[in-house]
Design a protein around this motif. Structure first.
Motif, PDB file in Angstrom:
ATOM      1  N   TRP C  64       0.827  -1.213   0.000  1.00 39.63           N
ATOM      2  CA  TRP C  64       0.000   0.000   0.000  1.00 39.63           C
ATOM      3  C   TRP C  64       0.867   1.272   0.000  1.00 39.63           C
ATOM      4  CZ3 TRP C  64       1.494   2.433   4.379  1.00 39.63           C
ATOM      5  CH2 TRP C  64       1.948   1.637   5.449  1.00 39.63           C
ATOM      6  N   GLY C  65       2.180   1.131   0.173  1.00 39.55           N
ATOM      7  CA  GLY C  65       3.037   2.290   0.370  1.00 39.55           C
ATOM      8  C   GLY C  65       3.117   3.226  -0.820  1.00 39.55           C
ATOM      9  N   ALA C  71      -0.560   9.130  -4.308  1.00 38.62           N
ATOM     10  CA  ALA C  71      -1.813   9.871  -4.107  1.00 38.62           C
ATOM     11  C   ALA C  71      -1.564  11.129  -3.274  1.00 38.62           C
ATOM     12  CB  ALA C  71      -2.843   8.978  -3.422  1.00 38.62           C
ATOM     13  N   PHE C  72      -0.688  11.017  -2.298  1.00 41.40           N
ATOM     14  CA  PHE C  72      -0.401  12.189  -1.462  1.00 41.40           C
ATOM     15  C   PHE C  72       0.229  13.294  -2.304  1.00 41.40           C
ATOM     16  CE2 PHE C  72       2.761  14.513   1.141  1.00 41.40           C
ATOM     17  CZ  PHE C  72       1.868  15.207   1.942  1.00 41.40           C
ATOM     18  N   GLN C  73       1.180  12.893  -3.138  1.00 46.01           N
ATOM     19  CA  GLN C  73       1.878  13.918  -3.916  1.00 46.01           C
ATOM     20  C   GLN C  73       0.957  14.586  -4.928  1.00 46.01           C
ATOM     21  OE1 GLN C  73       5.055  11.184  -4.687  1.00 46.01           O
ATOM     22  NE2 GLN C  73       6.581  12.522  -3.741  1.00 46.01           N
ATOM     23  N   GLN C  74      -0.159  13.911  -5.266  1.00 43.07           N
ATOM     24  CA  GLN C  74      -1.073  14.480  -6.249  1.00 43.07           C
ATOM     25  C   GLN C  74      -2.311  15.116  -5.616  1.00 43.07           C
ATOM     26  OE1 GLN C  74      -1.770  10.964  -8.555  1.00 43.07           O
ATOM     27  NE2 GLN C  74       0.179  11.129  -9.686  1.00 43.07           N
ATOM     28  N   CYS C  75      -2.410  15.072  -4.283  1.00 45.94           N
ATOM     29  CA  CYS C  75      -3.695  15.454  -3.666  1.00 45.94           C
ATOM     30  C   CYS C  75      -3.869  16.962  -3.489  1.00 45.94           C
ATOM     31  CB  CYS C  75      -3.896  14.735  -2.336  1.00 45.94           C
ATOM     32  SG  CYS C  75      -2.970  15.442  -0.962  1.00 45.94           S
ATOM     33  N   GLY C  76      -2.813  17.710  -3.700  1.00 46.21           N
ATOM     34  CA  GLY C  76      -2.951  19.154  -3.576  1.00 46.21           C
ATOM     35  C   GLY C  76      -2.700  19.706  -2.187  1.00 46.21           C
ATOM     36  N   ALA C 313      -2.339   2.861  10.637  1.00 41.06           N
ATOM     37  CA  ALA C 313      -2.147   4.318  10.676  1.00 41.06           C
ATOM     38  C   ALA C 313      -2.882   4.994   9.527  1.00 41.06           C
ATOM     39  CB  ALA C 313      -0.663   4.658  10.645  1.00 41.06           C
ATOM     40  N   THR C 314      -2.915   4.316   8.368  1.00 41.41           N
ATOM     41  CA  THR C 314      -3.653   4.931   7.252  1.00 41.41           C
ATOM     42  C   THR C 314      -5.145   4.977   7.565  1.00 41.41           C
ATOM     43  OG1 THR C 314      -3.983   2.863   6.024  1.00 41.41           O
ATOM     44  CG2 THR C 314      -1.942   4.083   5.600  1.00 41.41           C
ATOM     45  N   LEU C 315      -5.628   3.974   8.303  1.00 37.81           N
ATOM     46  CA  LEU C 315      -7.055   3.980   8.682  1.00 37.81           C
ATOM     47  C   LEU C 315      -7.354   5.105   9.657  1.00 37.81           C
ATOM     48  CD1 LEU C 315      -8.108   0.236   9.211  1.00 37.81           C
ATOM     49  CD2 LEU C 315      -8.163   1.618   7.142  1.00 37.81           C
ATOM     50  N   THR C 316      -6.525   5.241  10.673  1.00 34.73           N
ATOM     51  CA  THR C 316      -6.811   6.305  11.652  1.00 34.73           C
ATOM     52  C   THR C 316      -6.579   7.676  11.036  1.00 34.73           C
ATOM     53  OG1 THR C 316      -4.632   5.913  12.633  1.00 34.73           O
ATOM     54  CG2 THR C 316      -6.532   4.964  13.772  1.00 34.73           C
TER      55      THR C 316
END
Lengths: 368, 92, 467
Positions: C64-65, C71-76, C313-316
């Motif tokens: 999932w990494g 996605a983070f780098q593209q999320c704005g 951690a991604t869930l929380t």
């Protein structure tokens, strides 16, 4: 052996307890837990006379008296416990950064000078005099006042040393009961706690801000208010500030503590960024080298402030043998409390020199 | 004590530590670079004990150095930059 | 005069930490149209477990990494690297970047500061050449650097095994693994094994890991005790007892590990409440199920609140962002409920599986049993013996021990000694850790210069008078 109860195991309570135990009393201290707010852990550590009692000569004399007892008091503590309270008496400055500060300081010094019984050693000094003794002060320091009798100690180590000395004198420190009131059971002076009641020949309330309500149960008027003081602490630095000021001192371990704030009637410990930032701004003007020093922590502790700023010594009429002591400057007065007040209370009296510092002054204020 | 997995030819940056020059890879941290060149201890405690980078993630404050004139910079959080000047301030 | 702080444009959500929790929170918050600024003290995204993922070199990350990082780098979201947050002033976060003080106003704060390794206390552990196992992993992932000489890994925990494998794959074989897991630990942990059905992948990855270490034929010394690092000015080796025999391994690099604990100092300095977690033998931040902290306006995501690993951690992180979005009016109650329910269910299921891992890898190198010469407080150089002496002389709590010994008063601000201190207190006084107050931490949440403090606020002028 006569039994005495001291309510409060901070610096004031410990100093008094030690002084009482030395006269042969069997002393028990009722203290709170490690977690409770403690001014003994939250003060600047100054053993200070300049400026104290500028409006009330007996208080000025009393502070002087204690400061003069401090060298022997500190040496005794070290000898008895092996714990050095790190008392340094090299004289202290109050540094002025503006003409206004200089003028108000000069006015204070003027009020102090010429008072009977007080050495004429608080003087205004010029930047050259300051720079000679504090070479690291910045160009914004345009003058100040100086008193050779001022010094400072380490309040944490002083607390440790007094506690060790107390144990050495056989004083018992109880932590799991809480005093609620003082009263008479028949003719027996008694401390009523949550769990137990403790009969005693002497009771001294030295419980910080809790002194006021406890003292009231024995008919003593000890008006106090909380004051929060915030202080910033740096990492350990090479020796750089040989003389303390009311805003800055360097402990022997090397850490520099700075900041002097009084927030009236604040009851929650803690810090606020505007005040910490102010402290830092002033510290850099006083000592520019501090700009690059690391700040490791800060704290805002609740301290005790008597209604008129001066210490209060009370003796109960309704409960003979009960006393109360409250003050803002528990460090400065620790020596006098151990050497003079403790023994006097053991003998069921308050020292005559404290007549005008007795709680009676508030009776008078009420009556008028 | 450490070696880089990258091509030595790519170590095209230079940093200065206590007056001497050392090569550095773009992207490595100052702490990694110091350890790779065996520049430990990287500091001393107030009592003179030797210390070196320990946790490499910013939590232990053991790897602090003087970097471009700023004191107590955490070497493990700082990527190398060409021309960086580092002082360990070690006492004899 | 000091320079005053740079004031950043206000944002809806400030997220502290760009690891799995922080990145997941940022992506989710952006999905709801919120403005997001991520402040992270590391040089690049990823936190610890995904360190180096933006320029991966010879390291395998969990599946999932990479999608998460991409996605983070593209999320704005705005990402500020090298940003060390050290105070919260009302709604404003105060942080430093290379000595510059900055202020960022945010309507909500998500703390996602991750984990750190549990401090280890044993003789010689402060010598140059001693690092944590996590440090070796960070050097590999972040700086493509591996041990070059004789090195040994010692301690206990999944991270130790994973790092050993990653180093082997990178061509750096440890001389040995000195495993401190006590005898019978596996058997006593089995009562939690049924929970593993909640996360079969976790169980499988553990089994695979152990098998691959075994296949690599790295010598393993089991049930090791009495560890001490040899050497005068730097590490020369590791001595220990294993299976009744004394061993010494010569090495110029010794890596220690005893599990991970929340990296929660910043949350504590913001006034967030925590509590002792007896199962994991460390503090956990007190939060609601929706990961709200005890202080209004603050949410706690990922390992910063309680150790549960990168995926959880991604869930929380998502939970926190949904709750923030709801709080800020960017998500209806209905949408919030629908989004949160499956996250909570999955979290609950996987947390059950963690219990076995927590029990199996409970700490093994507690300061409570440590040799008296070992330094408990690295910064102030306080040995365990001096802590014990202070307690013997009457100290009954953390404040008194600190006052007597200076333990915790150095630059790490207690990060490296608090857990050891409370464990020694509990051991010496025959008490429970919960009997002692956690040492308080206020501003600054990490060390700063006096100049940075001065620059952080215009101040209120001098409020002083005589002492």
């Amino acid at each position: 052996m006569k039994r005495a109860i001291v309510i409060g195991g901070g610096i004031v309570g410990l100093s008094l307890a030690v002084g009482m135990a030395r006269t042969g009393l069997s002393v028990v201290i009722l203290d709170g837990s490690d977690q409770e707010p403690r001014a003994s852990y939250g003060n600047a550590g100054l053993v200070w006379v300049q400026g104290k009692g500028a409006n009330h000569p007996p208080y000025a004399q009393w502070s002087r008296r204690s400061a003069s007892l401090w060298p022997a008091f500190a040496a005794d503590l070290l000898a008895a416990t092996g714990i050095d309270p790190e008392y340094d008496r090299r004289g202290g400055f109050s540094l002025c950064l503006s003409d206004d500060e200089l003028a108000s300081r000069a006015k204070m010094v003027g009020r102090l000078s010429g008072q009977p019984g007080i050495p004429d050693d608080v003087v205004m000094v010029d930047p050259a005099f300051i720079r000679e003794r504090l070479p690291k002060v910045g160009p914004d320091v345009i003058g100040g006042s100086w008193c050779p009798a001022d010094g400072h100690a380490n309040p944490l180590l002083l607390t440790q040393a007094l506690a060790a000395q107390a144990r050495g004198l056989g004083i018992e420190i109880l932590r799991d009961d809480k005093a609620l009131s003082i009263g008479m059971v028949g003719s027996q002076l008694t401390v009523f706690c949550v769990e137990n009641r403790y009969p005693a020949e002497r009771v001294v309330i030295a419980a910080g801000l809790a002194t006021q309500p406890l003292a009231a149960t024995a008919g003593m008027l000890v008006p106090l208010r909380p004051v929060r003081g915030q202080i910033v602490v740096t990492e350990r630095l090479p020796p750089s500030i040989a003389h303390a000021t009311p805003t800055t001192r360097q402990a022997r371990a090397g850490s520099v503590m700075f900041g002097n704030s009084h927030e009236d009637d604040v009851v929650t410990p803690g810090t606020t960024l505007p005040i910490l930032a102010s402290h830092a701004q002033r510290a850099i003007r006083e000592f520019p080298f501090l700009a690059s020093a690391r700040v490791l922590r800060s704290w805002g502790a609740i301290r005790v402030m008597p209604a008129d700023g001066m210490p209060i010594y009370a003796r109960s009429e309704s409960c003979p043998g009960a006393f109360a002591v409250a003050c803002h400057s528990g460090i400065t007065l620790a020596a006098a409390h151990a050497e003079i007040v403790g023994p006097a209370i053991a003998a069921d009296a308050l020292p005559a020199e404290l007549a005008t510092l007795s709680s009676r002054r508030f009776d008078a204020a009420l009556a008028s | 004590m450490l070696r880089s997995l990258l091509d030595p030819a790519d170590a095209r940056l230079t940093i200065t530590v206590d007056g001497r020059s050392f090569d550095a890879h773009p992207g490595e941290t100052v702490a990694a670079c110091l350890m790779r060149h065996d520049l430990v201890p990287s500091r001393q405690t107030p009592t003179g004990q030797p210390r070196a980078p320990y946790c490499l993630m910013g939590a232990c404050f053991e790897c602090t150095v003087e970097l471009d004139g700023r004191t107590n910079v955490q070497a493990c959080l700082t990527p190398v930059r060409d021309g960086m000047v580092i002082c360990r301030n070690l006492r004899a | 005069m000091p320079e005053f702080a740079r004031v950043d444009p206000a944002t809806d959500v400030a997220i502290i930490g760009a690891g799995p929790a922080g990145m997941a929170a940022a992506i989710e918050a952006r999905r709801h149209g919120l403005g997001v600024t991520v402040l992270d003290d590391q040089p690049a995204i990823g936190g610890q477990i995904l360190r180096g993922i933006s320029h991966p070199r010879r390291v395998h990350y969990e599946d999932w990494g990479l999608p998460l990082a991409t996605a983070f780098q593209q999320c704005g979201a705005e990402h500020v690297r090298g940003a060390s947050v050290w105070a919260r002033d009302g709604e404003t976060l105060v942080y430093g970047v290379e000595g510059q003080t900055c202020r960022l106003r945010a309507r909500a704060v998500i703390l996602a500061t991750g984990s750190m390794e549990r401090p280890v206390v044993l003789p010689g552990h402060t010598l140059p050449g001693v690092v944590t196992v996590g440090a070796l992993q960070a050097l590999l992932k972040g700086s493509a650097t591996v041990p070059s000489g004789r090195f040994v890994l010692a301690g206990n925990g999944p991270l130790l095994l994973l790092t050993a494998l990653q180093l082997l794959e990178a061509g750096a074989a440890p001389l040995a693994i000195v495993d401190t897991m006590p005898r019978r630990r596996f058997r006593s942990s089995l009562r939690h094994a049924p929970g593993l059905v909640g996360d079969p992948a976790l169980a499988m990855s553990g089994i695979k890991l152990l098998a691959r270490i075994r296949a690599a034929r790295v010598p393993v010394f089991r049930h090791a005790t009495d560890l001490r690092v040899l050497g005068a000015d730097r590490a020369a080796g590791l001595a220990f007892r294993s299976n009744g025999r004394e061993h010494q391994i010569e090495a110029n690099l010794v890596a220690l590990h005893d599990g991970v604990v929340p990296n929660d100092q910043l949350a504590v300095s913001f006034g967030c409440a925590s509590h002792w977690n007896a199962e994991t033998q460390c503090y956990a931040m007190t939060t609601t199920d929706e990961v709200r902290a005890s202080v209004p306006g603050i949410w706690l995501a990922g390992d910063a609140a309680a150790i549960s690993g990168g995926y959880l951690a991604t869930l929380t992180g998502k939970l926190a962002a949904c709750d923030v979005a709801h709080e800020l009016g960017a998500m209806t109650a209905k949408a919030h409920g629908e989004a949160v329910a499956p996250l909570l269910a999955e979290r609950h299921r996987r947390l059950r599986a963690r219990r076995f891992v927590d029990a199996l890898y409970a700490p093994t190198l507690s300061a409570a049993k440590a040799d008296g010469t070992a330094l408990l407080c690295r910064c102030e150089e306080v040995p365990v013996s001096r802590i014990r002496a202070a307690i013997a002389q009457g100290a009954t709590g953390t404040r008194q021990v600190k006052a007597a010994t200076r333990c915790g008063m150095g630059p790490c601000q207690g990060r490296q000694c608090t857990l050891s201190l409370v464990s020694v207190l509990a051991e010496e006084l025959g008490a429970a850790v919960t009997d002692f107050s956690r040492p308080s931490l206020r501003t600054p949440g990490r060390p700063i210069t006096v100049a940075e403090l001065a620059a952080s606020h215009t101040g209120q002028g001098h409020t002083g008078s005589d002492a």
